[in-house]
Design a protein around this motif. Structure first.
Motif, PDB file in Angstrom:
ATOM      1  N   VAL A 188       0.864  -1.181   0.000  1.00  0.00           N
ATOM      2  CA  VAL A 188       0.000   0.000   0.000  1.00  0.00           C
ATOM      3  C   VAL A 188       0.899   1.228   0.000  1.00  0.00           C
ATOM      4  O   VAL A 188       1.780   1.364   0.859  1.00  0.00           O
ATOM      5  CB  VAL A 188      -0.922   0.019   1.232  1.00  0.00           C
ATOM      6  CG1 VAL A 188      -1.796   1.273   1.230  1.00  0.00           C
ATOM      7  CG2 VAL A 188      -1.804  -1.230   1.260  1.00  0.00           C
ATOM      8  N   ILE A 189       0.716   2.079  -0.982  1.00  0.00           N
ATOM      9  CA  ILE A 189       1.524   3.293  -1.094  1.00  0.00           C
ATOM     10  C   ILE A 189       0.692   4.471  -0.596  1.00  0.00           C
ATOM     11  O   ILE A 189      -0.386   4.758  -1.129  1.00  0.00           O
ATOM     12  CB  ILE A 189       1.973   3.516  -2.543  1.00  0.00           C
ATOM     13  CG1 ILE A 189       2.844   2.335  -3.002  1.00  0.00           C
ATOM     14  CG2 ILE A 189       2.737   4.833  -2.671  1.00  0.00           C
ATOM     15  CD1 ILE A 189       3.270   2.395  -4.442  1.00  0.00           C
ATOM     16  N   LEU A 190       1.178   5.119   0.457  1.00  0.00           N
ATOM     17  CA  LEU A 190       0.487   6.267   1.038  1.00  0.00           C
ATOM     18  C   LEU A 190       1.062   7.554   0.461  1.00  0.00           C
ATOM     19  O   LEU A 190       2.275   7.667   0.247  1.00  0.00           O
ATOM     20  CB  LEU A 190       0.641   6.277   2.558  1.00  0.00           C
ATOM     21  CG  LEU A 190       0.108   5.049   3.302  1.00  0.00           C
ATOM     22  CD1 LEU A 190       0.275   5.235   4.803  1.00  0.00           C
ATOM     23  CD2 LEU A 190      -1.355   4.778   2.955  1.00  0.00           C
ATOM     24  N   VAL A 191       0.177   8.509   0.219  1.00  0.00           N
ATOM     25  CA  VAL A 191       0.571   9.765  -0.423  1.00  0.00           C
ATOM     26  C   VAL A 191       0.120  10.938   0.439  1.00  0.00           C
ATOM     27  O   VAL A 191      -1.023  10.978   0.909  1.00  0.00           O
ATOM     28  CB  VAL A 191      -0.077   9.894  -1.822  1.00  0.00           C
ATOM     29  CG1 VAL A 191       0.382  11.179  -2.507  1.00  0.00           C
ATOM     30  CG2 VAL A 191       0.243   8.681  -2.679  1.00  0.00           C
ATOM     31  N   ILE A 215       6.472  -0.720   7.832  1.00  0.00           N
ATOM     32  CA  ILE A 215       6.663   0.579   7.216  1.00  0.00           C
ATOM     33  C   ILE A 215       7.992   0.592   6.454  1.00  0.00           C
ATOM     34  O   ILE A 215       9.045   0.327   7.026  1.00  0.00           O
ATOM     35  CB  ILE A 215       6.665   1.704   8.265  1.00  0.00           C
ATOM     36  CG1 ILE A 215       5.349   1.699   9.052  1.00  0.00           C
ATOM     37  CG2 ILE A 215       6.899   3.052   7.618  1.00  0.00           C
ATOM     38  CD1 ILE A 215       4.116   1.836   8.200  1.00  0.00           C
ATOM     39  N   VAL A 216       7.926   0.858   5.168  1.00  0.00           N
ATOM     40  CA  VAL A 216       9.119   0.939   4.332  1.00  0.00           C
ATOM     41  C   VAL A 216       9.294   2.412   3.956  1.00  0.00           C
ATOM     42  O   VAL A 216       8.571   2.932   3.122  1.00  0.00           O
ATOM     43  CB  VAL A 216       8.974   0.072   3.061  1.00  0.00           C
ATOM     44  CG1 VAL A 216      10.251   0.125   2.234  1.00  0.00           C
ATOM     45  CG2 VAL A 216       8.623  -1.364   3.434  1.00  0.00           C
ATOM     46  N   LYS A 217      10.225   3.054   4.611  1.00  0.00           N
ATOM     47  CA  LYS A 217      10.440   4.477   4.351  1.00  0.00           C
ATOM     48  C   LYS A 217      11.396   4.648   3.177  1.00  0.00           C
ATOM     49  O   LYS A 217      12.391   3.938   3.059  1.00  0.00           O
ATOM     50  CB  LYS A 217      11.001   5.162   5.593  1.00  0.00           C
ATOM     51  CG  LYS A 217      10.029   5.173   6.768  1.00  0.00           C
ATOM     52  CD  LYS A 217      10.593   5.938   7.948  1.00  0.00           C
ATOM     53  CE  LYS A 217       9.616   5.919   9.109  1.00  0.00           C
ATOM     54  NZ  LYS A 217      10.140   6.646  10.287  1.00  0.00           N
ATOM     55  N   LEU A 218      11.059   5.597   2.325  1.00  0.00           N
ATOM     56  CA  LEU A 218      11.885   5.867   1.153  1.00  0.00           C
ATOM     57  C   LEU A 218      12.781   7.063   1.414  1.00  0.00           C
ATOM     58  O   LEU A 218      12.350   8.079   1.946  1.00  0.00           O
ATOM     59  CB  LEU A 218      10.997   6.155  -0.052  1.00  0.00           C
ATOM     60  CG  LEU A 218      10.154   4.963  -0.509  1.00  0.00           C
ATOM     61  CD1 LEU A 218       9.009   5.443  -1.375  1.00  0.00           C
ATOM     62  CD2 LEU A 218      11.006   3.971  -1.263  1.00  0.00           C
ATOM     63  N   GLY A 219      14.027   6.954   1.066  1.00  0.00           N
ATOM     64  CA  GLY A 219      14.964   8.047   1.260  1.00  0.00           C
ATOM     65  C   GLY A 219      16.352   7.592   0.868  1.00  0.00           C
ATOM     66  O   GLY A 219      16.606   6.414   0.636  1.00  0.00           O
ATOM     67  N   ALA A 220      17.265   8.501   0.805  1.00  0.00           N
ATOM     68  CA  ALA A 220      18.616   8.188   0.366  1.00  0.00           C
ATOM     69  C   ALA A 220      19.514   7.806   1.546  1.00  0.00           C
ATOM     70  O   ALA A 220      20.647   8.266   1.661  1.00  0.00           O
ATOM     71  CB  ALA A 220      19.201   9.382  -0.375  1.00  0.00           C
ATOM     72  N   ILE A 221      18.998   6.952   2.451  1.00  0.00           N
ATOM     73  CA  ILE A 221      19.789   6.524   3.599  1.00  0.00           C
ATOM     74  C   ILE A 221      20.649   5.330   3.191  1.00  0.00           C
ATOM     75  O   ILE A 221      20.143   4.314   2.715  1.00  0.00           O
ATOM     76  CB  ILE A 221      18.873   6.141   4.789  1.00  0.00           C
ATOM     77  CG1 ILE A 221      18.029   7.345   5.207  1.00  0.00           C
ATOM     78  CG2 ILE A 221      19.719   5.650   5.957  1.00  0.00           C
ATOM     79  CD1 ILE A 221      18.827   8.534   5.681  1.00  0.00           C
ATOM     80  N   LEU A 244       5.933  10.288   0.379  1.00  0.00           N
ATOM     81  CA  LEU A 244       5.368   8.953   0.201  1.00  0.00           C
ATOM     82  C   LEU A 244       5.787   8.032   1.346  1.00  0.00           C
ATOM     83  O   LEU A 244       6.794   8.255   2.007  1.00  0.00           O
ATOM     84  CB  LEU A 244       5.851   8.323  -1.113  1.00  0.00           C
ATOM     85  CG  LEU A 244       5.521   9.041  -2.422  1.00  0.00           C
ATOM     86  CD1 LEU A 244       6.135   8.277  -3.592  1.00  0.00           C
ATOM     87  CD2 LEU A 244       4.018   9.163  -2.606  1.00  0.00           C
ATOM     88  N   ARG A 245       5.021   6.974   1.529  1.00  0.00           N
ATOM     89  CA  ARG A 245       5.393   5.899   2.443  1.00  0.00           C
ATOM     90  C   ARG A 245       4.830   4.592   1.908  1.00  0.00           C
ATOM     91  O   ARG A 245       3.719   4.562   1.371  1.00  0.00           O
ATOM     92  CB  ARG A 245       4.857   6.161   3.850  1.00  0.00           C
ATOM     93  CG  ARG A 245       5.090   5.015   4.821  1.00  0.00           C
ATOM     94  CD  ARG A 245       4.883   5.430   6.258  1.00  0.00           C
ATOM     95  NE  ARG A 245       5.925   6.357   6.663  1.00  0.00           N
ATOM     96  CZ  ARG A 245       5.934   6.993   7.844  1.00  0.00           C
ATOM     97  NH1 ARG A 245       4.945   6.797   8.694  1.00  0.00           N
ATOM     98  NH2 ARG A 245       6.906   7.810   8.166  1.00  0.00           N
TER      99      ARG A 245
END
Length: 271
Positions: A43-46, A253-259, A120-121
């Protein structure tokens, strides 16, 4: 009278879906990383940037106003004769699609990178079996083309009402107003219904159960999995909001980012 009603509905929908002038983007999202990270059934949250997004976020006391289900390359695999059309329409995302319900368009397939410019999440259902994941994806794909029908201007007028005047206990239910078809295809309700149809919980009420389970003997014979020592109560899909997927303990929870994998905070250069 009908033309006046249709005109009012068209004006309201156009106004509600117009992007706001200001938007706070927390972290940039890399399109390639998003494609590589999303799994079918996620599920993609916006955090939307439209006027209606702001109202939904306020009513649900949440950062998230919209939800979509990632279906990946399902359309590519199912319709080989349409591959050229899919590639022309979605480009690099022809095999990276999501299904969503929009006020102005109904239930549609969209490229997963459509909202890459927004916050997004990804919420991933924990332990969802391959069979049930496929059934969830099948159910949403079967709804492509359904309309987010609005028959009454009052269904859209709720989004213009000063939400601060609505008592907090009624805010979530205010989103449920409307005809049955509208409630069936609203973004998070559509996803919640598909998941609940395979027995997957979103944010249910849980009642502890004392004593042995009546089907415990089946488990002892190896004929059934041990049941949880509690009763789960299904939510009404119409009352499920994007926030519920974020809060649910049954979604990772899969957080998106440049980590980076080997992140070292000591190398940060603070301004």
């Amino acid at each position: 009278m009908g033309r006046l009603r249709d005109g009012l509905i068209e004006w309201a929908a156009r106004h509600l879906t117009k992007p706001r002038r200001t938007y706070l983007r927390i972290l940039p999202t890399n399109a390639e990383q998003l494609r590589a990270t999303a799994h079918k059934g996620d599920v993609i949250l916006v955090d939307g940037d439209q006027r209606v997004s702001q109202v939904i976020k306020y009513m649900t006391q949440s950062s998230w106003s919209h939800a979509a289900l990632y279906v990946g390359d399902e359309l590519w695999k199912r319709f080989p004769s349409r591959r050229a059309e899919l590639e022309l329409q979605y480009g690099a995302d022809a095999r990276h699609l999501m299904v969503e319900a929009l006020m102005e368009s109904g239930v549609i397939a969209s490229p997963v990178t459509k909202y890459v410019h927004l916050n997004l999440r990804i919420c991933r259902p924990v332990g969802l079996s391959d069979e049930h994941r496929q059934r969830v994806v099948d159910e949403l794909i079967a709804q492509l083309g359904e309309r987010y029908d609005v028959d009454n201007f009052l269904e859209l007028a709720r989004y213009f009402f000063p939400v601060s005047l609505i008592p907090s206990r009624f805010r979530r239910r205010a989103l449920e107003m409307g005809n049955q078809l509208t409630k069936e295809v609203i973004c998070s309700s559509m996803i919640a219904r598909a998941l609940q149809n395979v027995g997957y919980p979103i944010l249910p009420q849980v009642t502890p159960v004392d004593g042995p389970s009546p089907d415990g003997w089946l488990h002892r014979l190896g004929l059934r999995r041990a049941p949880y020592p509690a009763l789960f109560h299904r939510n009404r899909p119409q009352l499920i909001t994007p926030r519920d997927f974020d809060l649910s303990p049954y979604f990772a929870i899969v957080k998106l980012g440049a980590i980076e994998t080997r992140f070292d905070y000591r190398r940060i250069r603070w301004a």
